[in-house]
Design a protein around this motif. Structure first.
Motif, mmCIF file in Angstrom:
data_model
loop_
_atom_site.group_PDB
_atom_site.id
_atom_site.type_symbol
_atom_site.label_atom_id
_atom_site.label_comp_id
_atom_site.label_asym_id
_atom_site.label_seq_id
_atom_site.Cartn_x
_atom_site.Cartn_y
_atom_site.Cartn_z
ATOM 1 N N GLY A 63 -15.505 15.426 -4.475
ATOM 2 C CA GLY A 63 -16.759 14.651 -3.669
ATOM 3 C C GLY A 63 -16.613 13.324 -4.165
ATOM 4 N N THR A 64 -18.322 12.986 -3.897
ATOM 5 C CA THR A 64 -17.777 10.860 -4.160
ATOM 6 C C THR A 64 -17.819 10.002 -5.257
ATOM 7 O OG1 THR A 64 -20.318 10.911 -3.029
ATOM 8 C CG2 THR A 64 -18.222 10.728 -1.477
ATOM 9 N N HIS A 65 -18.964 12.007 -6.291
ATOM 10 C CA HIS A 65 -18.881 11.567 -7.414
ATOM 11 C C HIS A 65 -17.816 10.861 -8.103
ATOM 12 C CE1 HIS A 65 -20.833 12.161 -11.439
ATOM 13 N NE2 HIS A 65 -22.570 12.536 -11.102
ATOM 14 N N PRO A 66 -18.313 9.480 -9.101
ATOM 15 C CA PRO A 66 -17.462 9.043 -10.186
ATOM 16 C C PRO A 66 -16.619 9.814 -10.931
ATOM 17 C CG PRO A 66 -19.144 7.964 -10.757
ATOM 18 C CD PRO A 66 -19.912 8.950 -9.296
ATOM 19 N N ASP A 67 -17.074 11.283 -11.343
ATOM 20 C CA ASP A 67 -16.677 11.784 -12.035
ATOM 21 C C ASP A 67 -17.331 13.610 -11.557
ATOM 22 O OD1 ASP A 67 -15.392 13.416 -14.624
ATOM 23 O OD2 ASP A 67 -17.884 13.399 -16.007
ATOM 24 N N PRO A 68 -16.742 13.911 -10.467
ATOM 25 C CA PRO A 68 -16.706 14.930 -10.131
ATOM 26 C C PRO A 68 -16.382 16.400 -11.055
ATOM 27 C CG PRO A 68 -15.223 14.900 -9.350
ATOM 28 C CD PRO A 68 -15.336 13.245 -9.830
ATOM 29 N N ARG A 69 -15.924 16.408 -12.123
ATOM 30 C CA ARG A 69 -15.711 17.611 -13.237
ATOM 31 C C ARG A 69 -16.940 17.281 -14.174
ATOM 32 N NH1 ARG A 69 -9.133 16.654 -14.091
ATOM 33 N NH2 ARG A 69 -8.545 17.568 -12.743
ATOM 34 N N GLY A 70 -17.185 16.185 -14.253
ATOM 35 C CA GLY A 70 -18.302 16.031 -15.451
ATOM 36 C C GLY A 70 -19.454 16.878 -14.961
ATOM 37 N N ALA A 71 -19.442 16.699 -13.510
ATOM 38 C CA ALA A 71 -21.127 16.647 -12.673
ATOM 39 C C ALA A 71 -21.131 18.112 -12.724
ATOM 40 C CB ALA A 71 -21.013 16.509 -11.567
ATOM 41 N N CYS A 72 -19.745 18.738 -12.077
ATOM 42 C CA CYS A 72 -19.476 20.071 -12.090
ATOM 43 C C CYS A 72 -20.115 21.164 -13.284
ATOM 44 C CB CYS A 72 -18.309 20.403 -11.386
ATOM 45 S SG CYS A 72 -18.014 20.577 -9.951
ATOM 46 N N ALA A 73 -19.191 20.377 -14.600
ATOM 47 C CA ALA A 73 -19.559 21.024 -15.457
ATOM 48 C C ALA A 73 -21.083 21.242 -16.165
ATOM 49 C CB ALA A 73 -18.684 20.315 -16.636
ATOM 50 N N ALA A 74 -21.680 19.779 -15.933
ATOM 51 C CA ALA A 74 -23.190 20.088 -16.297
ATOM 52 C C ALA A 74 -23.983 20.669 -15.303
ATOM 53 C CB ALA A 74 -23.716 18.419 -15.788
ATOM 54 N N LEU A 75 -23.951 20.730 -13.749
ATOM 55 C CA LEU A 75 -24.213 21.708 -13.137
ATOM 56 C C LEU A 75 -24.201 23.523 -13.277
ATOM 57 C CD1 LEU A 75 -23.807 19.722 -9.847
ATOM 58 C CD2 LEU A 75 -25.897 20.110 -11.104
ATOM 59 N N ASN A 76 -23.225 23.545 -14.000
ATOM 60 C CA ASN A 76 -22.984 24.391 -14.011
ATOM 61 C C ASN A 76 -22.857 25.456 -15.266
ATOM 62 O OD1 ASN A 76 -20.994 27.476 -13.958
ATOM 63 N ND2 ASN A 76 -19.723 26.783 -14.726
ATOM 64 N N ALA A 77 -23.146 24.476 -16.055
ATOM 65 C CA ALA A 77 -24.513 24.685 -17.766
ATOM 66 C C ALA A 77 -25.672 25.009 -17.272
ATOM 67 C CB ALA A 77 -24.033 23.601 -19.055
ATOM 68 N N ALA A 78 -25.930 24.557 -16.589
ATOM 69 C CA ALA A 78 -27.615 24.551 -16.074
ATOM 70 C C ALA A 78 -27.990 26.027 -15.495
ATOM 71 C CB ALA A 78 -27.956 23.536 -14.859
ATOM 72 N N ALA A 79 -26.928 26.725 -15.313
ATOM 73 C CA ALA A 79 -27.023 27.520 -14.728
ATOM 74 C C ALA A 79 -27.304 28.195 -13.327
ATOM 75 C CB ALA A 79 -27.213 29.024 -15.751
ATOM 76 N N GLY A 80 -27.996 27.622 -12.740
ATOM 77 C CA GLY A 80 -28.957 27.722 -11.771
ATOM 78 C C GLY A 80 -30.195 27.259 -12.166
ATOM 79 N N SER A 81 -30.885 26.610 -12.873
ATOM 80 C CA SER A 81 -31.830 26.452 -12.970
ATOM 81 C C SER A 81 -31.894 25.098 -13.739
ATOM 82 C CB SER A 81 -32.170 26.972 -14.496
ATOM 83 O OG SER A 81 -34.114 26.303 -14.733
ATOM 84 N N LEU A 82 -31.690 24.284 -12.714
ATOM 85 C CA LEU A 82 -31.338 22.626 -13.216
ATOM 86 C C LEU A 82 -32.607 22.366 -13.798
ATOM 87 C CD1 LEU A 82 -30.248 21.413 -8.820
ATOM 88 C CD2 LEU A 82 -29.192 21.964 -11.633
ATOM 89 N N ASP A 83 -33.458 22.232 -14.507
ATOM 90 C CA ASP A 83 -34.212 21.921 -15.034
ATOM 91 C C ASP A 83 -33.869 21.981 -16.864
ATOM 92 O OD1 ASP A 83 -36.676 21.159 -13.996
ATOM 93 O OD2 ASP A 83 -37.589 22.837 -14.067
ATOM 94 N N ALA A 84 -32.272 22.630 -16.933
ATOM 95 C CA ALA A 84 -31.750 22.504 -18.090
ATOM 96 C C ALA A 84 -31.021 21.260 -18.445
ATOM 97 C CB ALA A 84 -30.782 23.759 -18.242
ATOM 98 N N LEU A 85 -30.708 19.919 -17.228
ATOM 99 C CA LEU A 85 -30.230 19.382 -17.138
ATOM 100 C C LEU A 85 -31.503 18.513 -18.148
ATOM 101 C CD1 LEU A 85 -29.180 18.697 -13.255
ATOM 102 C CD2 LEU A 85 -27.988 19.008 -15.891
ATOM 103 N N LEU A 86 -32.281 18.658 -18.357
ATOM 104 C CA LEU A 86 -33.543 17.705 -18.691
ATOM 105 C C LEU A 86 -33.689 17.942 -20.527
ATOM 106 C CD1 LEU A 86 -36.425 17.848 -16.178
ATOM 107 C CD2 LEU A 86 -34.589 15.986 -16.139
ATOM 108 N N ALA A 87 -32.474 18.947 -20.410
ATOM 109 C CA ALA A 87 -33.524 19.876 -22.104
ATOM 110 C C ALA A 87 -32.608 18.474 -23.223
ATOM 111 C CB ALA A 87 -32.301 20.825 -21.935
#
Length: 139
Positions: A63-87
């Motif tokens: 994608g156009t994200h500068p670190d797509p692997r890192g972004a995918c890892a963060a989204l995957n760690a959130a397991a569908g609940s994006l509020d987990a990004l704020l944890a």
């Protein structure tokens, strides 16, 4: 004899046509689609987008994200609940107490399910401290 050959040929055509129909019904990929647009906007209603990026996570991170692997890892760690990004906010970071709202959004498809997420911070410093280097919004 000629009727048997015709019957066998007809049965073979039906079998071939049936197998072609089954092949067309198979999914195009083994992976559920995961494509998300991440945006940072000024204001509460996210009307003025300051920056945005895309991330596609299946079958490979791109994608156009500068670190797509890192972004995918963060989204995957959130397991569908994006509020987990704020944890994991940085409690040692002091931010000014002025109100200049910043809104982050994530819209798209995650593992085959539609997502639409939005969170508003009181200002850019609060956003940075709360997201605490999270790769999803590090663009």
């Amino acid at each position: 004899m000629r009727h048997r050959i015709a019957a066998v040929s007809a049965a073979a055509l039906v079998a071939i046509a049936g197998s072609i129909g089954i092949a067309e019904a198979q999914p195009a990929s083994l992976y559920a689609p995961s494509a998300v647009v991440l945006a940072v906007a000024q204001g509460e209603n996210a009307a003025t987008v300051v920056r945005a990026t895309t991330v596609i996570c299946a079958p490979t991170a791109q994608g156009t994200h500068p670190d797509p692997r890192g972004a995918c890892a963060a989204l995957n760690a959130a397991a569908g609940s994006l509020d987990a990004l704020l944890a994991a906010p940085d409690t040692n970071r002091a931010c000014p107490m002025h109100y200049d709202p910043v809104t982050v959004t994530a819209d798209g498809v995650w593992k085959g399910s539609r997502i639409a997420w939005k969170h508003t911070f009181s200002n850019a410093c609060a956003m940075s401290a709360t997201l605490n280097g999270n790769a999803a919004f590090a663009f």
